[in-house]
Design an enzyme around this catalytic site. Structure first.
Site, mmCIF file in Angstrom:
data_model
loop_
_atom_site.group_PDB
_atom_site.id
_atom_site.type_symbol
_atom_site.label_atom_id
_atom_site.label_comp_id
_atom_site.label_asym_id
_atom_site.label_seq_id
_atom_site.Cartn_x
_atom_site.Cartn_y
_atom_site.Cartn_z
ATOM 1 N N ASN A 109 -0.698 1.349 6.203
ATOM 2 C CA ASN A 109 -0.024 0.245 5.511
ATOM 3 C C ASN A 109 0.359 -0.803 6.543
ATOM 4 O OD1 ASN A 109 -0.115 1.821 3.241
ATOM 5 N ND2 ASN A 109 2.087 2.226 3.175
ATOM 6 N N GLY A 110 0.279 -2.065 6.153
ATOM 7 C CA GLY A 110 0.737 -3.114 7.050
ATOM 8 C C GLY A 110 -0.394 -3.915 7.645
ATOM 9 N N CYS A 142 0.812 -1.213 0.000
ATOM 10 C CA CYS A 142 0.000 0.000 0.000
ATOM 11 C C CYS A 142 0.846 1.263 0.000
ATOM 12 C CB CYS A 142 -0.891 0.013 1.236
ATOM 13 S SG CYS A 142 -1.645 -1.571 1.652
ATOM 14 N N TRP A 152 -3.710 -2.338 -0.865
ATOM 15 C CA TRP A 152 -3.583 -3.729 -1.320
ATOM 16 C C TRP A 152 -4.200 -4.590 -0.231
ATOM 17 C CZ3 TRP A 152 -0.526 -8.207 -0.058
ATOM 18 C CH2 TRP A 152 -0.477 -9.172 -1.077
ATOM 19 N N LYS A 187 4.460 -4.775 -5.476
ATOM 20 C CA LYS A 187 5.864 -4.550 -5.817
ATOM 21 C C LYS A 187 6.758 -4.635 -4.601
ATOM 22 C CE LYS A 187 9.208 -3.498 -8.625
ATOM 23 N NZ LYS A 187 9.653 -4.496 -9.610
ATOM 24 N N LYS A 224 8.460 -15.853 -13.394
ATOM 25 C CA LYS A 224 7.993 -14.782 -14.265
ATOM 26 C C LYS A 224 6.718 -15.187 -15.004
ATOM 27 C CE LYS A 224 10.643 -11.429 -13.556
ATOM 28 N NZ LYS A 224 10.591 -11.897 -12.172
ATOM 29 N N ARG A 233 3.477 0.042 -6.510
ATOM 30 C CA ARG A 233 3.484 -0.833 -5.349
ATOM 31 C C ARG A 233 2.388 -1.906 -5.433
ATOM 32 N NH1 ARG A 233 5.289 1.052 -0.093
ATOM 33 N NH2 ARG A 233 7.014 2.480 -0.381
ATOM 34 N N GLU A 289 3.629 -15.494 -12.538
ATOM 35 C CA GLU A 289 3.142 -14.314 -11.839
ATOM 36 C C GLU A 289 2.441 -13.316 -12.745
ATOM 37 O OE1 GLU A 289 6.226 -12.146 -9.798
ATOM 38 O OE2 GLU A 289 7.584 -12.203 -11.496
ATOM 39 N N GLU A 293 13.614 -18.757 -11.960
ATOM 40 C CA GLU A 293 13.189 -17.386 -12.253
ATOM 41 C C GLU A 293 12.257 -17.336 -13.459
ATOM 42 O OE1 GLU A 293 13.002 -13.100 -12.605
ATOM 43 O OE2 GLU A 293 13.052 -14.591 -11.007
ATOM 44 N N HIS A 304 13.923 -37.742 -11.379
ATOM 45 C CA HIS A 304 13.547 -37.959 -9.984
ATOM 46 C C HIS A 304 12.137 -37.458 -9.695
ATOM 47 C CE1 HIS A 304 17.540 -39.316 -8.672
ATOM 48 N NE2 HIS A 304 17.979 -38.476 -9.603
#
Length: 607
Positions: free
Chosen positions: A98-99, A2, A74, A602, A483, A27, A486, A479, A502
């Site tokens: 925020n939080g 946020c 958020w 973000k 990508k 963000r 997400e 990675e 395996h």
């Protein structure tokens, strides 16, 4: 996460707040709102979704007043609706937060029993009612806020305004970043200096546990014990320009294509191109005698750390532990005396990484951090920093920050190898020349964009994708999978190529593309054998390799992506580009929100 903005001045506050909130869109958020004071009364406008919805609401019903607070939310507690959007308010107080307030349930039960009426499903609303309860007991606003802060548990940043007090904003920080901007006949509050840049470049940062009284005359800072303290004004060089997409459709595309430039900027900090030597910041530790290195990050930063492990162990012959910050912080890991702990974070505010840093500092480790925001909490709490020069990264999925992190880590690995005698002094110019090649080789790889776009349209049609790699290409497989999942929401997994037999080989069929990252190196033949195992079972192989690798193993592949043949040191950096482009174009093909994918933020400033 946020974003918070506060303004107190002589001009209408709402338009200033709205523009500052636009700078915080990177963000990630799902609702937004603004509250102002006009003739002593609290006025609010809130909207679900993106800021243009809030802007539309303000166009229809403007907010008066020269003091106000704003927020991009958020969702953590409660759905992303207009009702749950910030600012939250009672008749006497409006707050942005925020939080996470961890003890909000017990506070809510107590306040409800005392007559408070809650309107939302959020943990944040409890702050407004808690402050109001102290006002109702006769405390003046500053004292009421201080009393409420003493009862809150969790990680948070807060902005608070009070009915009939048009010359006061209270800010507080515990675990989430917050900054105060000093302007001309105006003062500001923001989640970071980037939000405040158009208004002022004179910024003070709240330290952990601080709260601040902001008036038109200035700011009075208090520490966690309530003592008045000095927090110096810094002149920040954060860009004042509102970042735009240029001629790209999305910020992510712009940032992918900025990589040759920003890698060059980062190289310029750590490499002397004239005499082909490194120039790293002075360290308060002797790299020759460091017994062990611990590298910690989250998400893409963790994968950068994983690539660096190969560099440090091969080039410097030193043992390296790599950890996910959210796991490390609770392990109570024993750390050797005289050890070096390296932390990687684009924002410099990642909550888990910051907590891990504090643990390592308490254990006597020297703290070196690689950050893209030099005024961040992680930067300020480190013994030494190695900045990356990626510039603001707006897309939630990290691209240019990742490759700049790898540049900084490669330089550090070489310096460590030189200090330990594992790299001969005469080899330093050769390794530096390899680093200096990177911008050009990345630019060359970006020229494959059109070919990758065509392939990505086919990838976008599938449900599952596997990524394989060996050695320092294994973290790139992880990675690449991250990508893709997400931003396109396609299920993807990365594996070490040697682990194929395996378990993962059971997933192979004609509907599952397998993306193999295998430029030619000492392990190429082994990876090529794994490719054949996939092809034999009807799997569709996409081979990312150089011309030689494609010639040797690509004839039976479903598709190939050619990267330039480069020195081994920079091969993972160059190979990162096609996996970024593949994920980007697949997401565009699917029509997802590339820059702000669902459920993601973000800067993750809470657990």
């Amino acid at each position: 996460m946020c974003g918070i903005v506060g303004v107190i001045g002589s001009r209408p506050a709402a338009p200033i707040i709205l523009e500052a909130l636009k700078r915080l869109e990177y963000r990630g958020y799902d609702s937004a709102g603004i509250a102002t004071l006009a003739d002593g009364a609290i006025l609010r406008r809130r909207a679900e979704g993106k800021l243009f919805n809030l802007e539309k609401s303000l166009d229809g019903a403007p907010l008066d007043g020269t003091i106000g607070i704003g927020h991009t939310r958020w969702a953590t507690h409660g759905a992303p609706t207009e009702r749950n959007a910030h600012p939250h308010a009672t008749e006497r107080v409006a707050i942005v937060h925020n939080g996470i307030i961890e003890n909000f349930r017990s506070l809510r039960d107590r306040l409800t029993a005392d007559g408070a009426r809650f309107e939302t499903e959020t943990d944040s609303e409890v702050v407004a009612h808690l402050v109001t309860s102290y006002l109702d007991k006769g405390l003046e606003p500053r004292a009421a806020a201080a009393a409420a802060l003493g009862e809150l548990e969790g990680a948070f940043a807060l902005g608070i305004i009070f009915r009939r007090d048009e010359n006061l904003i209270i800010g507080a920080r515990r675990g989430s970043p917050l900054a105060v901007g000093h302007g001309e006949n105006a003062m500001y509050l923001g989640s970071d200096a980037f939000a405040l840049a158009p208004m002022t470049n004179r910024v003070s940062f709240l330290e952990e546990g601080d709260w601040v009284e902001i008036t038109r005359e200035g700011a009075v800072f208090h520490d966690a014990q309530g003592r008045v303290v000095d927090r110096p004004i810094r002149i920040t060089d954060v860009s004042t320009a509102l970042v735009d997409k240029g001629n790209h459709r999305h910020f992510m595309a712009k940032e992918i294509f900025e990589q040759p430039e920003v890698i060059g900027h980062t190289l310029a900090e750590y490499v002397n191109a004239v005499d082909e030597t490194l120039r790293l910041p002075a360290l308060p530790i002797d790299l020759a005698s460091v017994p062990r290195i611990t590298i910690i990050g989250c998400g893409t930063a963790y994968y950068a750390a994983s690539v660096a492990k190969y560099w440090f162990e091969r080039l410097a012959r030193i043992s390296v532990d790599v950890d996910i910050a959210s796991e490390f912080r609770y392990r109570e890991a024993p750390l050797p005396k005289g050890g070096l702990a390296v932390f990687i974070s684009q924002s410099g505010e990642t909550a888990d990484t910051l907590a891990a840093l504090r643990y390592c500092k308490a254990e006597g480790q020297t703290i070196l951090s690689i950050v893209n925001v030099t005024e961040s909490s992680i930067a300020r709490e480190s013994d030494v920093i190695m900045p990356t020069y990626a510039g603001p990264e707006i897309g939630v999925a990290s691209t240019k920050a990742f490759t700049c992190q790898l540049i900084a880590l490669a330089a550090l690995a070489i310096r460590t190898g030189l200090a330990r005698g594992a790299i001969a002094a005469e080899d330093e110019p050769r390794l530096v020349r390899a680093l200096l090649e990177t911008p050009r080789q990345v630019a060359d790889t970006l020229s494959k964009n059109a070919d990758i776009l065509t392939l990505a349209a086919e990838i976008a049609k599938v449900r599952d994708v596997l990524y394989l790699g060996r050695g320092h290409f294994y973290p790139l497989a992880l990675e690449g999978a991250l990508k893709l999942k997400e931003i396109s929401y396609i299920h993807a997994e990365g594996y070490a190529a040697g682990e194929l037999k395996h378990g993962p080989i059971a997933l192979i069929d004609e509907a599952v593309p397998v993306i193999v990252i295998a430029p030619v190196d000492a392990l190429f033949e082994k990876t090529a054998s794994n490719m054949q195992e996939v092809i034999a079972r009807g799997g569709k192989v996409v081979l990312i390799s150089d011309a030689e690798g494609i010639s040797r193993a690509g004839k039976e592949a479903w598709a190939t992506i050619e990267v330039p043949a480069v020195p081994a040191l920079i091969a993972p950096i160059v190979a990162a580009v096609p996996i970024q482009l593949l994920a980007y174009h697949a997401a565009v093909s699917k029509g997802t929100d590339v820059d702000q994918p669902r459920n993601l933020a973000k800067s993750v400033t809470v657990e």
